[in-house]
Scaffold this motif. Structure first.
Motif, PDB file in Angstrom:
ATOM      1  N   LEU A   1       7.792 -24.725  14.544  1.00  0.00           N
ATOM      2  CA  LEU A   1       8.547 -25.698  13.766  1.00  0.00           C
ATOM      3  C   LEU A   1       8.251 -27.108  14.249  1.00  0.00           C
ATOM      4  O   LEU A   1       8.136 -27.357  15.440  1.00  0.00           O
ATOM      5  CB  LEU A   1      10.052 -25.429  13.899  1.00  0.00           C
ATOM      6  CG  LEU A   1      10.541 -24.062  13.447  1.00  0.00           C
ATOM      7  CD1 LEU A   1      11.999 -23.891  13.817  1.00  0.00           C
ATOM      8  CD2 LEU A   1      10.347 -23.892  11.958  1.00  0.00           C
ATOM      9  N   SER A   2       8.164 -28.044  13.326  1.00  0.00           N
ATOM     10  CA  SER A   2       7.989 -29.444  13.718  1.00  0.00           C
ATOM     11  C   SER A   2       9.315 -29.978  14.232  1.00  0.00           C
ATOM     12  O   SER A   2      10.356 -29.360  14.065  1.00  0.00           O
ATOM     13  CB  SER A   2       7.508 -30.269  12.522  1.00  0.00           C
ATOM     14  OG  SER A   2       8.551 -30.392  11.574  1.00  0.00           O
ATOM     15  N   GLY A   3       9.273 -31.162  14.831  1.00  0.00           N
ATOM     16  CA  GLY A   3      10.496 -31.772  15.348  1.00  0.00           C
ATOM     17  C   GLY A   3      11.523 -32.009  14.260  1.00  0.00           C
ATOM     18  O   GLY A   3      12.709 -31.742  14.443  1.00  0.00           O
ATOM     19  N   LEU A   4      11.085 -32.480  13.092  1.00  0.00           N
ATOM     20  CA  LEU A   4      12.013 -32.742  11.998  1.00  0.00           C
ATOM     21  C   LEU A   4      12.635 -31.458  11.480  1.00  0.00           C
ATOM     22  O   LEU A   4      13.844 -31.384  11.280  1.00  0.00           O
ATOM     23  CB  LEU A   4      11.303 -33.479  10.851  1.00  0.00           C
ATOM     24  CG  LEU A   4      12.149 -33.759   9.622  1.00  0.00           C
ATOM     25  CD1 LEU A   4      13.296 -34.696   9.974  1.00  0.00           C
ATOM     26  CD2 LEU A   4      11.308 -34.324   8.498  1.00  0.00           C
ATOM     27  N   THR A   5      11.821 -30.439  11.295  1.00  0.00           N
ATOM     28  CA  THR A   5      12.334 -29.165  10.797  1.00  0.00           C
ATOM     29  C   THR A   5      13.313 -28.554  11.790  1.00  0.00           C
ATOM     30  O   THR A   5      14.351 -28.032  11.399  1.00  0.00           O
ATOM     31  CB  THR A   5      11.174 -28.190  10.518  1.00  0.00           C
ATOM     32  OG1 THR A   5      10.243 -28.818   9.644  1.00  0.00           O
ATOM     33  CG2 THR A   5      11.673 -26.917   9.879  1.00  0.00           C
TER      34      THR A   5
ATOM     35  N   CYS B   1      13.598 -30.090   3.401  1.00  0.00           N
ATOM     36  CA  CYS B   1      14.224 -30.511   4.663  1.00  0.00           C
ATOM     37  C   CYS B   1      15.250 -31.609   4.425  1.00  0.00           C
ATOM     38  O   CYS B   1      16.359 -31.552   4.962  1.00  0.00           O
ATOM     39  CB  CYS B   1      13.177 -31.007   5.650  1.00  0.00           C
ATOM     40  SG  CYS B   1      12.449 -29.719   6.645  1.00  0.00           S
ATOM     41  N   PHE B   2      14.861 -32.613   3.631  1.00  0.00           N
ATOM     42  CA  PHE B   2      15.790 -33.710   3.365  1.00  0.00           C
ATOM     43  C   PHE B   2      17.019 -33.240   2.600  1.00  0.00           C
ATOM     44  O   PHE B   2      18.141 -33.644   2.902  1.00  0.00           O
ATOM     45  CB  PHE B   2      15.092 -34.852   2.623  1.00  0.00           C
ATOM     46  CG  PHE B   2      14.280 -35.724   3.516  1.00  0.00           C
ATOM     47  CD1 PHE B   2      14.858 -36.417   4.562  1.00  0.00           C
ATOM     48  CD2 PHE B   2      12.920 -35.846   3.319  1.00  0.00           C
ATOM     49  CE1 PHE B   2      14.105 -37.216   5.405  1.00  0.00           C
ATOM     50  CE2 PHE B   2      12.153 -36.647   4.152  1.00  0.00           C
ATOM     51  CZ  PHE B   2      12.744 -37.333   5.198  1.00  0.00           C
ATOM     52  N   ILE B   3      16.827 -32.370   1.632  1.00  0.00           N
ATOM     53  CA  ILE B   3      17.974 -31.877   0.862  1.00  0.00           C
ATOM     54  C   ILE B   3      18.873 -31.020   1.750  1.00  0.00           C
ATOM     55  O   ILE B   3      20.098 -31.123   1.677  1.00  0.00           O
ATOM     56  CB  ILE B   3      17.500 -31.129  -0.401  1.00  0.00           C
ATOM     57  CG1 ILE B   3      16.946 -32.153  -1.395  1.00  0.00           C
ATOM     58  CG2 ILE B   3      18.632 -30.327  -1.025  1.00  0.00           C
ATOM     59  CD1 ILE B   3      16.406 -31.581  -2.667  1.00  0.00           C
ATOM     60  N   LEU B   4      18.289 -30.186   2.616  1.00  0.00           N
ATOM     61  CA  LEU B   4      19.094 -29.388   3.549  1.00  0.00           C
ATOM     62  C   LEU B   4      19.862 -30.294   4.505  1.00  0.00           C
ATOM     63  O   LEU B   4      21.037 -30.044   4.802  1.00  0.00           O
ATOM     64  CB  LEU B   4      18.211 -28.413   4.327  1.00  0.00           C
ATOM     65  CG  LEU B   4      18.930 -27.523   5.346  1.00  0.00           C
ATOM     66  CD1 LEU B   4      19.981 -26.654   4.661  1.00  0.00           C
ATOM     67  CD2 LEU B   4      17.925 -26.674   6.101  1.00  0.00           C
ATOM     68  N   ALA B   5      19.231 -31.357   4.975  1.00  0.00           N
ATOM     69  CA  ALA B   5      19.905 -32.289   5.882  1.00  0.00           C
ATOM     70  C   ALA B   5      21.073 -32.980   5.185  1.00  0.00           C
ATOM     71  O   ALA B   5      22.164 -33.099   5.751  1.00  0.00           O
ATOM     72  CB  ALA B   5      18.922 -33.322   6.414  1.00  0.00           C
TER      73      ALA B   5
END
Length: 181
Positions: A146-150, A81-85
């Motif tokens: 999906l979670s909020g972050l995802t 997630c962080f890398i995609l962001a």
């Protein structure tokens, strides 16, 4: 516990096209390039391909290194997630700075980049706040919860993709109208 210093190269590699454009301006490559069997469209697309390929290559490398050496400490889903962001943020920065640099020159484009970085640093927090605030936005896509972050990261990636398509179109139009004497 992924340090932000590991994500910085992704942003850095996506800005290689601006450096290439700067060298092109100084060496008058565009005047030479249009005499070759290369269209103006291809010259613009080459900058986007360079940025996307650089950011994608270093993203895969960063993911692989973190999974190999820190697998016990880092959740692969969170890491992805962080890398995609960050990959999406780097593409948005490229999408905003490249048309400006083509139109006004690389030096003014770099000044614009400073403002872009400030906005991009705030965007993930703002998106996460919007999706966690329960504003009626969907939390279920295709039966996958999906979670909020995802959800925020996926929306940010989609925004990045749409902005890239728009930016390429605008950049091609700018470069087609640019006088290369």
């Amino acid at each position: 516990n992924m340090g932000s210093f590991q994500l910085y190269p992704i942003l850095l590699f996506s800005l290689f096209p601006i450096t290439a454009l700067s060298y092109d301006e100084r060496c008058h490559w565009n005047q030479y390039g249009i005499t070759m069997p290369i269209s103006r469209r291809d010259l613009v697309l080459s900058k986007y391909i360079l940025g996307i390929a650089g950011a994608l290559l270093i993203s895969v490398f960063t993911l692989a290194v973190n999974l190999l050496f820190r697998y016990g400490n880092t959740d692969p889903g969170t890491l992805s997630c962080f890398i995609l962001a960050v990959m999406s943020a780097s593409m948005i920065s490229l999408d905003l700075i490249l048309p400006i640099s083509l139109c006004f020159g690389t030096e003014k484009g770099r000044l614009f980049y400073l403002g872009t970085v400030i906005l991009l640093c705030a965007a993930p927090a703002i998106l996460d706040g919007v999706f966690n605030a329960g504003m009626g936005l969907p939390k279920d896509i295709g039966g996958i919860s999906l979670s909020g972050l995802t959800t925020a990261v996926c929306a940010f990636a989609l925004l990045s993709l749409l902005l890239t398509v728009f930016s390429i179109t605008v950049s091609i139009r700018i470069f087609d109208k640019k006088e290369l004497v």
